[in-house]
Design a protein around this motif. Structure first.
Motif, short mmCIF file in Angstrom:
data_model
loop_
_atom_site.label_atom_id
_atom_site.label_comp_id
_atom_site.label_asym_id
_atom_site.label_seq_id
_atom_site.Cartn_x
_atom_site.Cartn_y
_atom_site.Cartn_z
N LYS A 186 38.48 55.63 26.82
CA LYS A 186 37.75 55.63 25.55
C LYS A 186 36.44 54.86 25.66
O LYS A 186 35.78 54.62 24.65
CB LYS A 186 38.64 55.04 24.45
N ARG A 187 36.12 54.45 26.88
CA ARG A 187 34.89 53.71 27.18
C ARG A 187 34.82 52.35 26.50
O ARG A 187 33.73 51.81 26.29
CB ARG A 187 33.65 54.55 26.84
N ASP A 188 35.99 51.81 26.16
CA ASP A 188 36.05 50.44 25.64
C ASP A 188 36.38 49.53 26.83
O ASP A 188 37.52 49.07 26.99
CB ASP A 188 37.10 50.32 24.54
N TYR A 189 35.39 49.30 27.66
CA TYR A 189 35.62 48.60 28.92
C TYR A 189 35.92 47.12 28.72
O TYR A 189 36.61 46.50 29.54
CB TYR A 189 34.43 48.79 29.85
N LEU A 190 35.42 46.54 27.65
CA LEU A 190 35.72 45.14 27.37
C LEU A 190 37.22 44.97 27.11
O LEU A 190 37.85 44.04 27.62
CB LEU A 190 34.91 44.65 26.17
#
Length: 259
Positions: A186-190
């Motif tokens: 989901k491209r929530d890399y944090l």
């Protein structure tokens, strides 16, 4: 053999008498007594020394009387060779008996070792869903894996994430890793970085491999190849035989050369 239960409030004679009574009841077929003896010999508590063979003997007797928890433990013993020689087929047979009796961990193990590998999908999903209703967190993890991989069900990242979130409450290490994978997709890399770190903290070394790659690429965290090397070196020190970590190390060196 030590037949005395330790209790600071009871005299040794009275304590020994209690355990002798329990053994007598177990030998006469009392399932509760058999389960109690199996557990104290498994864990080496209540004044008896740990004895996996003796533990298996009592679990086996209780299992033969239809106790679903004992059936699961007999299967576990055969699977891992605890108190008895390893025998995967016998383990599966006992997991099936436990599953047929509706025991949640038995349902999970039978789905894991038989239903999913044989692609008996409807049965597998039904067994895992039933086990989840019985509050088995491993069932939530396995069903989450099915949804993540699109195995036996249509791939659904949100459903997988929900199930991994249930499994993480029981601190199943892989659930943190896969929550990281879900976040990364989901491209929530944090968030992914946080889950990878938690995976390592809960005993899954591979979490640092994934976290190192985030540092190497600057996704979710500030790009830092030195930190990537540090993390992968920790992973290598913990598991020096895993080729994936050396591959990662090589990738990081190549990144340095291309800077």
């Amino acid at each position: 053999m030590d037949y005395c239960i330790s209790d600071i409030f009871l005299s040794p004679l009275k304590v020994c008498s209690q355990l002798s009574f329990i053994i007598d009841s177990a030998e006469k077929g009392d399932v509760s007594s058999q389960m109690y003896l199996a557990e104290i010999y498994r864990d080496g508590k209540d004044g008896v020394s740990k004895n996996l063979q003796e533990s298996f003997r009592w679990y086996f007797q209780a299992a033969n009387q239809g106790n679903k928890e004992a059936q699961y433990n007999v299967g576990w013993s055969y699977l891992y060779g605890q108190g008895v020689s390893k025998d995967k087929q016998k383990a599966i047979d006992w997991f099936k008996k436990s599953a047929d009796n509706g025991y949640p961990p038995g349902l999970t193990k039978y789905a894991q070792y038989v239903l999913i590998p044989q692609q008996r999908c409807d049965e597998a999903i039904k067994a895992l869903e039933q086990a989840i209703l019985g509050f088995d967190p491993m069932a939530a993890y396995l069903l989450g894996l099915c949804y993540f991989e699109g195995k036996c069900v249509t791939r659904d990242l949100n459903e997988a994430e929900k199930l991994f979130d249930m499994a993480k409450l029981a601190k199943i290490p892989n659930s943190f890793l896969y929550l990281g994978y879900c976040a990364a997709e989901k491209r929530d890399y944090l968030k992914a970085a946080d889950y990878y770190k938690q995976a390592f903290e809960h005993g899954l070394i591979y979490g640092y491999n994934e976290l190192a790659h985030l540092y190497a690429t600057g996704k979710g965290v500030k790009k830092n190849l030195k930190e990537a090397h540090r993390l992968i070196d920790i992973a290598i020190s913990e598991d020096p035989y895993n080729a994936n970590y050396y591959n990662s190390k090589g990738e990081f060196y190549l990144m340095e050369d291309n800077m």
